[in-house]
Design a protein around this motif. Structure first.
Motif: not given
Ligand SMILES: *Cc1c(COP(=O)(O)O)cnc(C)c1O
Length: 392
Positions: A339-360
């Motif tokens: 969710v934090h990588m969705q465009p709408y949430f990136r605009e709230l300030g989250f970065r791809e690597n904010s939650f590395p396990e989720a990304k992996k």
């Protein structure tokens, strides 16, 4: 039917029986399409099935999450934490209330929020005066989170708990049914057609707390109360109702509720079948470096989703295998793109690597088909397609 339609196996699909159809037709032929007897009947069936004192049926789980947040007095300036590996609705409900959203990284082996990371984050946030008001654990694929530990932390740090059990009706935690709210304020289920049982669209919020139940009941229907005893003004006649706050029209209708009642009767057999299908995949997938999403030891999963993880492939290889499966007519999916990588949430300030396990996780997980009518032959086709995909 076209040939392609015959051979495509979706990742999930509903099953509607003759009994379901009869139940729906009966409502269509009755005088009440909505606000009749079926919704309270469905609510009663749900609360007795899951062991909660109250069940409030609504038009979606998204609505249930929203009114649950409202009933727990979530407001501007407050924080809600949830999993980044969930459907966006688990986070949007906070934003509807003007609150802020943050996430807790996951345990990559089971896809659920990592309670050690949760504890660390709570200790850190307490120092910054940014403790959450509500935490929304998500029971991904039908496996309950570690609710006992989350409940202990809630007492230590003073937050409320809404279980997003959209996937998990029919599941158990420590032998107790999900929805009993033993360790939470509210538990929410979804009845969207891809979920365990369906009302087409629909959801329910369960709670053991009378005050929260009545707040949610009022909020689902415009903020209107018909209880004369709780009126603010003396009624001018028998026709009076009062709107005491701003609510919504989130009501479930009687057609949906009748379908739900009928579907709920098959719950046990559905859960049994899904567990058997998952076991079959687990035994039959012989590829090295492929794991099925783990089910925690004290959990009976409802197995809403069959999720495998490629443990030694790059993100590019994951994508290639995904595409190859689709080409072979297997309706694979990703649950979920964080969710934090969705465009709408990136605009709230989250970065791809904010939650590395989720990304992996998102670069290694694949949802493969599982649903009530899936046959062993079809499961074998899925497994063969997976082998082909890995070798292509
Ligand atoms: C499906 C789903 C929802 C939303 O359910 P609706 O009934 O479609 O609103 C929320 N959370 C999760 C985890 C879901 O899978």
């Amino acid at each position: 039917m076209k040939k392609e339609d015959e051979i495509f196996i979706p990742y999930g699909r509903q099953k509607i029986t003759q009994d379901d159809i009869k139940a729906v037709v009966k409502v269509l032929q009755s005088t009440m399409l909505t606000q009749g007897p079926m919704v309270p009947q469905f609510e009663k069936a749900i609360s007795s099935e899951v062991g909660a004192s109250y069940a409030i049926a609504v038009n979606s789980a998204t609505s249930a999450l929203h009114i649950a947040c409202k009933a727990l007095n979530l407001a501007q300036g407050d924080w809600v934490w949830t999993s980044p590996i969930t459907f966006v609705a688990s986070a949007n409900c906070a934003l509807y209330c003007g609150a802020n959203i943050d996430f807790i990284d996951i345990n990559i082996n089971n896809g659920l929020i990592d309670v050690d990371k949760l504890e660390e984050k709570l200790i850190y946030s307490e120092k910054n005066g940014r403790l959450p008001k509500i935490i929304i654990p998500v029971h991904l694929s039908g496996s309950s989170c570690n609710m006992k530990r989350i409940d202990e932390l809630s007492k230590q740090f003073g937050f409320k708990i809404i279980e997003d059990a959209s996937h998990a009706i029919g599941g158990k935690y420590n032998g107790v049914k999900v929805g009993s709210c033993q360790y939470s304020d509210v538990t929410v289920f979804s009845f969207h057609p891809v979920k365990i049982i369906t009302t087409a669209e629909g959801g329910v919020a369960c709670t053991n707390k009378q005050e929260i139940a009545s707040k949610m009941r009022v909020l689902r229907s415009h903020g209107i109360t018909k209880e004369v005893n709780s009126f603010k003004y003396k009624p001018s006649g028998p026709w009076t109702y009062e709107q005491q706050e701003l609510g919504y029209n989130y009501k479930m209708n009687d057609i949906q509720a009748a379908l739900g009642i009928s579907q709920l009767k098959r719950l046990n057999s559905i859960i049994h079948k899904r567990n058997k299908q998952r076991d079959y995949y687990q035994k039959a997938i012989k590829e090295e470096n492929i794991q099925m999403l783990e089910i925690p030891l004290n959990v009976k999963s409802s197995v809403h989703l069959a999720i495998i993880r490629l443990t030694n492939k790059s993100a590019a290889e994951h994508k290639k295998i995904f595409e190859s499966m689709l080409k072979q007519g297997i309706g694979v999916q990703l649950h979920y793109s964080p969710v934090h990588m969705q465009p709408y949430f990136r605009e709230l300030g989250f970065r791809e690597n904010s939650f590395p396990e989720a990304k992996k996780y998102a670069e290694s997980a694949i949802t493969i088909p599982i649903y009530e009518d899936l046959t062993v032959e079809e499961q074998n086709r899925v497994i063969d397609a997976l082998s082909n995909a890995i070798r292509s």
